[in-house]
Design a protein around this motif. Structure first.
Motif, PDB file in Angstrom:
ATOM      1  N   ASN A  30      35.141 -16.024   2.365  1.00 23.88           N
ATOM      2  CA  ASN A  30      35.097 -16.342   0.934  1.00 23.88           C
ATOM      3  C   ASN A  30      36.305 -15.746   0.208  1.00 23.88           C
ATOM      4  O   ASN A  30      36.179 -14.960  -0.724  1.00 23.88           O
ATOM      5  CB  ASN A  30      33.783 -15.873   0.307  1.00 23.88           C
ATOM      6  CG  ASN A  30      33.546 -16.498  -1.053  1.00 23.88           C
ATOM      7  OD1 ASN A  30      34.030 -17.585  -1.337  1.00 23.88           O
ATOM      8  ND2 ASN A  30      32.795 -15.796  -1.897  1.00 23.88           N
ATOM      9  N   ASN A  31      37.477 -16.134   0.703  1.00 24.25           N
ATOM     10  CA  ASN A  31      38.756 -15.688   0.119  1.00 24.25           C
ATOM     11  C   ASN A  31      38.915 -14.167   0.136  1.00 24.25           C
ATOM     12  O   ASN A  31      39.366 -13.569  -0.833  1.00 24.25           O
ATOM     13  CB  ASN A  31      38.951 -16.244  -1.281  1.00 24.25           C
ATOM     14  CG  ASN A  31      39.110 -17.739  -1.269  1.00 24.25           C
ATOM     15  OD1 ASN A  31      39.813 -18.286  -0.418  1.00 24.25           O
ATOM     16  ND2 ASN A  31      38.436 -18.419  -2.171  1.00 24.25           N
ATOM     17  N   TRP A  32      38.531 -13.574   1.272  1.00 18.34           N
ATOM     18  CA  TRP A  32      38.685 -12.141   1.478  1.00 18.34           C
ATOM     19  C   TRP A  32      37.938 -11.313   0.441  1.00 18.34           C
ATOM     20  O   TRP A  32      38.408 -10.273  -0.021  1.00 18.34           O
ATOM     21  CB  TRP A  32      40.156 -11.741   1.530  1.00 18.34           C
ATOM     22  CG  TRP A  32      40.918 -12.300   2.679  1.00 18.34           C
ATOM     23  CD1 TRP A  32      40.461 -12.545   3.944  1.00 18.34           C
ATOM     24  CD2 TRP A  32      42.297 -12.680   2.706  1.00 18.34           C
ATOM     25  NE1 TRP A  32      41.455 -13.041   4.744  1.00 18.34           N
ATOM     26  CE2 TRP A  32      42.608 -13.153   3.998  1.00 18.34           C
ATOM     27  CE3 TRP A  32      43.309 -12.666   1.762  1.00 18.34           C
ATOM     28  CZ2 TRP A  32      43.863 -13.593   4.372  1.00 18.34           C
ATOM     29  CZ3 TRP A  32      44.564 -13.108   2.132  1.00 18.34           C
ATOM     30  CH2 TRP A  32      44.841 -13.574   3.416  1.00 18.34           C
ATOM     31  N   GLU A  33      36.729 -11.753   0.091  1.00 15.82           N
ATOM     32  CA  GLU A  33      35.982 -11.020  -0.933  1.00 15.82           C
ATOM     33  C   GLU A  33      35.593  -9.616  -0.470  1.00 15.82           C
ATOM     34  O   GLU A  33      35.311  -8.754  -1.296  1.00 15.82           O
ATOM     35  CB  GLU A  33      34.775 -11.831  -1.414  1.00 15.82           C
ATOM     36  CG  GLU A  33      33.512 -11.660  -0.657  1.00 15.82           C
ATOM     37  CD  GLU A  33      32.355 -12.472  -1.225  1.00 15.82           C
ATOM     38  OE1 GLU A  33      32.410 -12.928  -2.379  1.00 15.82           O
ATOM     39  OE2 GLU A  33      31.378 -12.642  -0.491  1.00 15.82           O
ATOM     40  N   HIS A  34      35.621  -9.360   0.820  1.00 15.76           N
ATOM     41  CA  HIS A  34      35.272  -8.042   1.363  1.00 15.76           C
ATOM     42  C   HIS A  34      36.379  -6.998   1.172  1.00 15.76           C
ATOM     43  O   HIS A  34      36.137  -5.807   1.348  1.00 15.76           O
ATOM     44  CB  HIS A  34      34.960  -8.153   2.868  1.00 15.76           C
ATOM     45  CG  HIS A  34      36.143  -8.551   3.690  1.00 15.76           C
ATOM     46  ND1 HIS A  34      36.630  -9.842   3.717  1.00 15.76           N
ATOM     47  CD2 HIS A  34      36.949  -7.820   4.496  1.00 15.76           C
ATOM     48  CE1 HIS A  34      37.685  -9.886   4.522  1.00 15.76           C
ATOM     49  NE2 HIS A  34      37.906  -8.677   5.001  1.00 15.76           N
ATOM     50  N   VAL A  35      37.564  -7.441   0.801  1.00 13.26           N
ATOM     51  CA  VAL A  35      38.714  -6.539   0.710  1.00 13.26           C
ATOM     52  C   VAL A  35      38.735  -5.836  -0.647  1.00 13.26           C
ATOM     53  O   VAL A  35      38.614  -6.472  -1.695  1.00 13.26           O
ATOM     54  CB  VAL A  35      40.033  -7.329   0.917  1.00 13.26           C
ATOM     55  CG1 VAL A  35      41.241  -6.420   0.721  1.00 13.26           C
ATOM     56  CG2 VAL A  35      40.049  -7.971   2.292  1.00 13.26           C
ATOM     57  N   GLU A  36      38.883  -4.526  -0.606  1.00 12.84           N
ATOM     58  CA  GLU A  36      39.070  -3.742  -1.827  1.00 12.84           C
ATOM     59  C   GLU A  36      40.542  -3.847  -2.219  1.00 12.84           C
ATOM     60  O   GLU A  36      41.368  -3.033  -1.805  1.00 12.84           O
ATOM     61  CB  GLU A  36      38.681  -2.284  -1.597  1.00 12.84           C
ATOM     62  CG  GLU A  36      37.215  -2.064  -1.293  1.00 12.84           C
ATOM     63  CD  GLU A  36      36.904  -0.590  -1.067  1.00 12.84           C
ATOM     64  OE1 GLU A  36      37.252   0.229  -1.935  1.00 12.84           O
ATOM     65  OE2 GLU A  36      36.339  -0.293  -0.007  1.00 12.84           O
ATOM     66  N   ARG A  37      40.862  -4.848  -2.996  1.00  9.34           N
ATOM     67  CA  ARG A  37      42.260  -5.163  -3.292  1.00  9.34           C
ATOM     68  C   ARG A  37      43.011  -4.028  -3.974  1.00  9.34           C
ATOM     69  O   ARG A  37      44.168  -3.767  -3.661  1.00  9.34           O
ATOM     70  CB  ARG A  37      42.339  -6.458  -4.088  1.00  9.34           C
ATOM     71  CG  ARG A  37      42.091  -7.678  -3.218  1.00  9.34           C
ATOM     72  CD  ARG A  37      42.245  -8.979  -4.022  1.00  9.34           C
ATOM     73  NE  ARG A  37      42.320 -10.155  -3.190  1.00  9.34           N
ATOM     74  CZ  ARG A  37      41.324 -10.726  -2.541  1.00  9.34           C
ATOM     75  NH1 ARG A  37      40.128 -10.178  -2.582  1.00  9.34           N
ATOM     76  NH2 ARG A  37      41.496 -11.816  -1.816  1.00  9.34           N
ATOM     77  N   ASP A  38      42.376  -3.361  -4.923  1.00  3.67           N
ATOM     78  CA  ASP A  38      43.062  -2.251  -5.593  1.00  3.67           C
ATOM     79  C   ASP A  38      43.446  -1.161  -4.597  1.00  3.67           C
ATOM     80  O   ASP A  38      44.550  -0.623  -4.658  1.00  3.67           O
ATOM     81  CB  ASP A  38      42.189  -1.659  -6.703  1.00  3.67           C
ATOM     82  CG  ASP A  38      42.041  -2.586  -7.901  1.00  3.67           C
ATOM     83  OD1 ASP A  38      42.885  -3.499  -8.067  1.00  3.67           O
ATOM     84  OD2 ASP A  38      41.087  -2.403  -8.670  1.00  3.67           O
ATOM     85  N   LYS A  39      42.550  -0.863  -3.673  1.00  2.00           N
ATOM     86  CA  LYS A  39      42.826   0.151  -2.643  1.00  2.00           C
ATOM     87  C   LYS A  39      43.944  -0.308  -1.717  1.00  2.00           C
ATOM     88  O   LYS A  39      44.853   0.463  -1.386  1.00  2.00           O
ATOM     89  CB  LYS A  39      41.551   0.435  -1.843  1.00  2.00           C
ATOM     90  CG  LYS A  39      41.741   1.357  -0.664  1.00  2.00           C
ATOM     91  CD  LYS A  39      41.472   2.786  -1.015  1.00  2.00           C
ATOM     92  CE  LYS A  39      41.444   3.656   0.229  1.00  2.00           C
ATOM     93  NZ  LYS A  39      42.597   4.507   0.351  1.00  2.00           N
TER      94      LYS A  39
END
Length: 127
Positions: A30-39
């Motif tokens: 789902n468009n890398w929803e698992h990734v903590e983008r800010d981190k």
């Protein structure tokens, strides 16, 4: 491994691998929803600042630089685990995408080329 030493055919294979693997991963997650983008962005910022200090004094195959690239690969793996070719494709993407090139070169004028060569070195030897 300097990117210029790789054949055009292999570089194209790497571009395709990156595109296909990212598309599959985006679809599956789902468009890398698992990734903590800010981190991720914070960690890459720290990594690029460290890598920039070595560009003028070390080779892309040095142990220190390769240790930094291993961290880069680990951060990339937060999205999905790229194959050797897809990871090399990421380095190519950094060089060929104007926005990525500008972004990376804000850390050092030679960052994008050094990063791509260092990624290639790491991928060929470790993946």
């Amino acid at each position: 491994m300097n990117m210029s030493k790789l054949s055009k055919e292999y570089l194209n294979k790497c571009r395709v691998a990156l595109s296909e693997e990212q598309a599959q991963s985006l679809s599956n997650s789902n468009n890398w929803e698992h990734v903590e983008r800010d981190k991720v962005h914070k960690d890459w910022d720290t990594l690029y600042k460290e890598l920039a200090t070595y560009i003028d004094i070390a080779k892309c195959n040095s142990n220190k630089v390769q240790g930094i690239i291993e961290k880069h690969y680990q951060i990339a793996c937060r999205f999905y685990t790229p194959s050797k070719e897809a990871y090399i494709g990421m380095g190519i993407f950094y060089q060929e995408n104007q926005d990525m090139k500008v972004f990376h070169n804000t850390y050092h004028p030679q960052m994008v080329n050094f990063l791509a060569d260092s990624i290639s070195e790491f991928a060929i030897k470790k993946l």
